[in-house]
Design a protein around this motif. Sequence first.
Motif, mmCIF file in Angstrom:
data_model
loop_
_atom_site.group_PDB
_atom_site.id
_atom_site.type_symbol
_atom_site.label_atom_id
_atom_site.label_comp_id
_atom_site.label_asym_id
_atom_site.label_seq_id
_atom_site.Cartn_x
_atom_site.Cartn_y
_atom_site.Cartn_z
ATOM 1 N N GLY A 72 20.826 -29.743 -5.786
ATOM 2 C CA GLY A 72 19.892 -28.985 -6.930
ATOM 3 C C GLY A 72 19.277 -30.232 -7.813
ATOM 4 O O GLY A 72 18.505 -29.827 -8.524
ATOM 5 N N VAL A 73 19.878 -31.379 -7.601
ATOM 6 C CA VAL A 73 19.332 -32.416 -8.488
ATOM 7 C C VAL A 73 17.712 -33.011 -8.160
ATOM 8 O O VAL A 73 17.481 -32.912 -7.055
ATOM 9 C CB VAL A 73 20.191 -33.636 -8.354
ATOM 10 N N TYR A 74 17.209 -33.063 -9.127
ATOM 11 C CA TYR A 74 15.695 -33.605 -8.646
ATOM 12 C C TYR A 74 15.625 -35.010 -8.161
ATOM 13 O O TYR A 74 16.272 -35.784 -8.859
ATOM 14 C CB TYR A 74 14.896 -33.473 -10.324
ATOM 15 N N LEU A 75 14.926 -35.203 -7.136
ATOM 16 C CA LEU A 75 14.775 -36.527 -6.482
ATOM 17 C C LEU A 75 13.532 -37.181 -6.728
ATOM 18 O O LEU A 75 13.416 -38.578 -6.732
ATOM 19 C CB LEU A 75 15.197 -36.343 -4.773
ATOM 20 N N GLY A 76 12.436 -36.303 -6.904
ATOM 21 C CA GLY A 76 11.066 -36.980 -6.975
ATOM 22 C C GLY A 76 10.003 -36.127 -6.585
ATOM 23 O O GLY A 76 10.416 -34.788 -6.942
ATOM 24 N N GLU A 77 8.884 -36.538 -6.033
ATOM 25 C CA GLU A 77 7.952 -35.257 -5.536
ATOM 26 C C GLU A 77 7.460 -35.800 -4.205
ATOM 27 O O GLU A 77 7.251 -37.190 -3.899
ATOM 28 C CB GLU A 77 6.968 -35.077 -6.683
ATOM 29 N N LEU A 78 7.034 -34.975 -3.541
ATOM 30 C CA LEU A 78 6.071 -35.126 -2.123
ATOM 31 C C LEU A 78 4.751 -34.776 -2.515
ATOM 32 O O LEU A 78 4.299 -33.656 -2.953
ATOM 33 C CB LEU A 78 6.551 -34.206 -1.024
ATOM 34 N N PRO A 88 7.592 -30.979 -6.320
ATOM 35 C CA PRO A 88 8.974 -31.569 -6.661
ATOM 36 C C PRO A 88 10.108 -31.462 -5.353
ATOM 37 O O PRO A 88 10.113 -30.202 -4.748
ATOM 38 C CB PRO A 88 9.590 -30.526 -7.649
ATOM 39 N N VAL A 89 10.781 -32.443 -5.319
ATOM 40 C CA VAL A 89 11.801 -32.321 -4.202
ATOM 41 C C VAL A 89 13.159 -32.316 -4.888
ATOM 42 O O VAL A 89 13.475 -32.968 -6.034
ATOM 43 C CB VAL A 89 11.682 -33.924 -3.447
ATOM 44 N N GLU A 95 18.600 -21.737 -0.922
ATOM 45 C CA GLU A 95 17.389 -20.940 -1.517
ATOM 46 C C GLU A 95 17.380 -21.387 -3.017
ATOM 47 O O GLU A 95 16.152 -21.454 -3.644
ATOM 48 C CB GLU A 95 17.842 -19.482 -1.461
ATOM 49 N N GLN A 96 18.367 -21.646 -3.648
ATOM 50 C CA GLN A 96 18.135 -22.280 -4.901
ATOM 51 C C GLN A 96 17.258 -23.584 -5.009
ATOM 52 O O GLN A 96 16.356 -23.724 -6.145
ATOM 53 C CB GLN A 96 19.530 -22.650 -5.660
ATOM 54 N N GLU A 97 17.120 -24.463 -3.966
ATOM 55 C CA GLU A 97 16.159 -25.419 -4.102
ATOM 56 C C GLU A 97 15.051 -25.221 -3.469
ATOM 57 O O GLU A 97 13.694 -25.226 -3.987
ATOM 58 C CB GLU A 97 16.889 -26.679 -3.383
ATOM 59 N N LEU A 98 14.827 -24.404 -2.609
ATOM 60 C CA LEU A 98 13.916 -24.024 -1.614
ATOM 61 C C LEU A 98 12.893 -23.071 -2.512
ATOM 62 O O LEU A 98 11.667 -23.062 -2.489
ATOM 63 C CB LEU A 98 13.957 -23.319 -0.392
ATOM 64 N N ARG A 99 13.194 -22.277 -3.415
ATOM 65 C CA ARG A 99 12.624 -21.554 -4.237
ATOM 66 C C ARG A 99 11.833 -22.265 -5.419
ATOM 67 O O ARG A 99 10.895 -21.742 -6.067
ATOM 68 C CB ARG A 99 13.602 -20.405 -5.161
ATOM 69 N N PRO A 106 20.660 -32.812 2.907
ATOM 70 C CA PRO A 106 21.460 -33.708 2.333
ATOM 71 C C PRO A 106 21.869 -34.675 3.523
ATOM 72 O O PRO A 106 22.458 -35.955 3.197
ATOM 73 C CB PRO A 106 22.811 -32.856 2.048
ATOM 74 N N ALA A 107 22.181 -34.309 4.774
ATOM 75 C CA ALA A 107 22.466 -35.147 5.811
ATOM 76 C C ALA A 107 21.532 -36.284 6.283
ATOM 77 O O ALA A 107 22.023 -37.170 7.081
ATOM 78 C CB ALA A 107 22.959 -34.264 7.000
#
Length: 209
Positions: A72-78, A88-89, A95-99, A106-107
């Motif tokens: 769920g942490v913000y990493l940057g943007e595409l 935002p990435v 679903e929590q992230e993809l929404r 993560p892998a």
Amino acid sequence: MECKPARLLWGRRVAQWAALAAIVIGGATAGWNGYWYTVGRMAVKRDTPVPSPSPTTSFPAERSGQQDAPLGVYLGELAIPKLGVAIPVYEGVREQELRRGVGHYPASDWPGQKGHVVLSGHRDTVFRRFGELEIGDALIIRTDRAAIHYRIVNIRIVDDDDRTVLVEKARPTLTVTTCYPFRLIGRAPKRCIVTARPVRVDALEFSGG
């Protein structure tokens, strides 16, 4: 013995309450899904790229532990220059992230680790114009330390259970996945896989979130 009209009246009341419950549940479900659909669409913003310094060919070191970032942490943007958008990435593909934007598996690796970066997003929100992309188009991952420029080298359609997209790569690679067909209503049976290679890295200070 209960008379027939009374049984009919009771049956009608039960049917009315069942219909009312179905309407309420359906309305609540539609409202909930509509809310998250709007959140996903609003996550896509017009791209306003930061002027970059002289390009380099090596990957600057990312923060240690980037690959082990909490879900769920913000990493940057595409950024997708052809579409003029930046998305935002977030770490994770739940679903929590993809929404809220694009999810990072993560892998998989993260730019700076010189491996295979895998991102995923919903076709009807953040990637609703993804079908416009072609081989040769640019993709950019921006973090707070670098802008990594990629060039699309392959676009293919696979079954939804195809896991070859997650295999390790011998060279730095960005893979972006989404459901396919893009305009299908309901569950999509295929996946669109976009593969890109890094062509330039700009070290910069990027403030986003």
